[in-house]
Design a protein around this motif. Sequence first.
Motif, PDB file in Angstrom:
ATOM      1  N   GLY A   2      13.512  60.100  33.205  1.00 45.83           N
ATOM      2  CA  GLY A   2      13.750  58.844  32.505  1.00 45.83           C
ATOM      3  C   GLY A   2      14.083  58.995  31.038  1.00 45.83           C
ATOM      4  O   GLY A   2      14.380  58.001  30.367  1.00 45.83           O
ATOM      5  N   THR A   3      14.047  60.232  30.510  1.00 46.56           N
ATOM      6  CA  THR A   3      14.410  60.441  29.109  1.00 46.56           C
ATOM      7  C   THR A   3      15.870  60.043  28.889  1.00 46.56           C
ATOM      8  O   THR A   3      16.741  60.435  29.667  1.00 46.56           O
ATOM      9  CB  THR A   3      14.217  61.916  28.715  1.00 46.56           C
ATOM     10  OG1 THR A   3      12.842  62.271  28.908  1.00 46.56           O
ATOM     11  CG2 THR A   3      14.594  62.150  27.251  1.00 46.56           C
ATOM     12  N   PRO A   4      16.180  59.251  27.848  1.00 46.85           N
ATOM     13  CA  PRO A   4      17.579  58.854  27.614  1.00 46.85           C
ATOM     14  C   PRO A   4      18.465  60.071  27.397  1.00 46.85           C
ATOM     15  O   PRO A   4      17.991  61.116  26.924  1.00 46.85           O
ATOM     16  CB  PRO A   4      17.491  58.008  26.331  1.00 46.85           C
ATOM     17  CG  PRO A   4      16.074  57.545  26.266  1.00 46.85           C
ATOM     18  CD  PRO A   4      15.263  58.656  26.867  1.00 46.85           C
TER      19      PRO A   4
ATOM     20  N   ARG B   8      15.654  49.436  28.905  1.00 47.61           N
ATOM     21  CA  ARG B   8      14.407  49.975  29.447  1.00 47.61           C
ATOM     22  C   ARG B   8      14.699  50.933  30.610  1.00 47.61           C
ATOM     23  O   ARG B   8      15.713  50.811  31.290  1.00 47.61           O
ATOM     24  CB  ARG B   8      13.492  48.844  29.914  1.00 47.61           C
ATOM     25  CG  ARG B   8      13.941  48.129  31.169  1.00 47.61           C
ATOM     26  CD  ARG B   8      12.951  47.037  31.594  1.00 47.61           C
ATOM     27  NE  ARG B   8      13.311  46.427  32.859  1.00 47.61           N
ATOM     28  CZ  ARG B   8      14.173  45.422  33.001  1.00 47.61           C
ATOM     29  NH1 ARG B   8      14.762  44.913  31.931  1.00 47.61           N
ATOM     30  NH2 ARG B   8      14.445  44.944  34.211  1.00 47.61           N
ATOM     31  N   ARG B   9      13.791  51.868  30.797  1.00 46.66           N
ATOM     32  CA  ARG B   9      13.909  52.828  31.887  1.00 46.66           C
ATOM     33  C   ARG B   9      13.651  52.114  33.223  1.00 46.66           C
ATOM     34  O   ARG B   9      12.753  51.280  33.326  1.00 46.66           O
ATOM     35  CB  ARG B   9      12.880  53.938  31.669  1.00 46.66           C
ATOM     36  CG  ARG B   9      12.706  54.873  32.822  1.00 46.66           C
ATOM     37  CD  ARG B   9      11.504  55.780  32.587  1.00 46.66           C
ATOM     38  NE  ARG B   9      11.165  56.532  33.782  1.00 46.66           N
ATOM     39  CZ  ARG B   9      10.072  57.268  33.905  1.00 46.66           C
ATOM     40  NH1 ARG B   9       9.212  57.357  32.913  1.00 46.66           N
ATOM     41  NH2 ARG B   9       9.828  57.913  35.032  1.00 46.66           N
ATOM     42  N   TRP B  10      14.454  52.453  34.243  1.00 46.28           N
ATOM     43  CA  TRP B  10      14.230  51.893  35.572  1.00 46.28           C
ATOM     44  C   TRP B  10      12.846  52.299  36.069  1.00 46.28           C
ATOM     45  O   TRP B  10      12.461  53.463  35.997  1.00 46.28           O
ATOM     46  CB  TRP B  10      15.305  52.408  36.533  1.00 46.28           C
ATOM     47  CG  TRP B  10      15.095  51.956  37.950  1.00 46.28           C
ATOM     48  CD1 TRP B  10      15.077  50.675  38.412  1.00 46.28           C
ATOM     49  CD2 TRP B  10      14.861  52.802  39.090  1.00 46.28           C
ATOM     50  NE1 TRP B  10      14.854  50.660  39.766  1.00 46.28           N
ATOM     51  CE2 TRP B  10      14.717  51.952  40.209  1.00 46.28           C
ATOM     52  CE3 TRP B  10      14.768  54.172  39.267  1.00 46.28           C
ATOM     53  CZ2 TRP B  10      14.475  52.442  41.488  1.00 46.28           C
ATOM     54  CZ3 TRP B  10      14.529  54.663  40.530  1.00 46.28           C
ATOM     55  CH2 TRP B  10      14.389  53.800  41.634  1.00 46.28           C
TER      56      TRP B  10
ATOM     57  N   SER C 258      19.358  54.169  34.148  1.00 46.70           N
ATOM     58  CA  SER C 258      18.934  55.092  35.200  1.00 46.70           C
ATOM     59  C   SER C 258      20.102  56.032  35.501  1.00 46.70           C
ATOM     60  O   SER C 258      20.960  56.264  34.643  1.00 46.70           O
ATOM     61  CB  SER C 258      18.500  54.333  36.460  1.00 46.70           C
ATOM     62  OG  SER C 258      17.939  55.206  37.411  1.00 46.70           O
TER      63      SER C 258
END
Length: 387
Positions: A223-225, A239-241, A320
């Motif tokens: 989940g890290t961008p 936001r992270r899925w 995601s």
Amino acid sequence: IGRIVTRLATLDDETLNAADLRHYYRSATVLAKAQRHGEAEGYWRLLLAAGDHKPEALQGIALSALAVGQATDAVAILFRAAELAPGDVAIKADLAWALANAGEGERGYALARQLTRDHPESTAAQTACGRILWKMARPDEATNQFARVLRKAPADVPSRMSLAALQAAEGEWDLARSNHKRVLELQPGNALAHTALAEIELRQENWASAWPEFGWRFGTWPGTPPYHFSSIDADRLPRRWDGGSLKKSRVFLRAERSVLEQLLFADLLSQVEKESRHVLIECDPRLANLFAASFPGVSVKPSATTTESDLSEQAIEVASSLGDLMARYRTKAVDFPVRRRPWLTLDSERVAVLRTEYQACFPGRPLVALSWRQSGNDASGGATLAS
């Protein structure tokens, strides 16, 4: 907090800069130890720019390059690191491995063997020797080499991971799984071990248990961008899925690691598009036109080019990747659809041009197309194109 602020106010710029460098170094070494070279690279580059820990910084950047298949670049960087730190055995061991990956197996093996003779206590040198033996199609010798290291140092992660990878390649799934899990007991955040576990589970079609581990494949915490988002303020990022529904969401999908993975997972894109309100996907530039034609309702951008304004203009809410979304759409064998017709829209004019061009070479003869890639000059992995 008040005391900390008061204390910081008394420090001069030189002291604060030194503290920054110590933070960068600690962060880089912890991440590199966990094989999360993608995250570590940013810290190594900051140290290199400051002229601090230059040999180690170059080594870290080289390992990051090696992790994404840029072996020739890694060799050049490691040669420079070895010049700056001629007594560093670990740097030379990494150089030996990089040479083997760049198609110079014999040269890499000679260097590794010399290191093991000169520094018999070095696990880095012995591990490099074992890895190169495996790459040279000598798995029994490689296994013995790793075993010798682990008898002396049972907690040596590089050797245990290399042994596990060899066992997986030989189809010894249970032994490989056991060794990777042992690595994760020692280093719970080891991205390579998580990814290797995912590959074992995928090969055995244990879909539900594979996908969470697969989230580590980018060499970062799941989940890290993506790295090109690092200049965007955290509160402006989508936001992270969280594993839930994408209904009515506006979704950003980062590019997968390779063209192969992007094509493999693109099968999922129509389902994501159907469930969500809007999709923005990044892909390899060579696939951009193909994806745009195949999924006209999806916004397509080349890899690592999405900006903060793109996210804002398209009102992106969730981030995601197709590989991560497999955990939602492909958890059982029956979830994989049987395709009875092509689902990617080819450029018919381009196809006609290529067919005419190739058929002109061999008039009246049937043609078979081969997609071929060979790394460097090392043909040990298979036949050369000529043969």
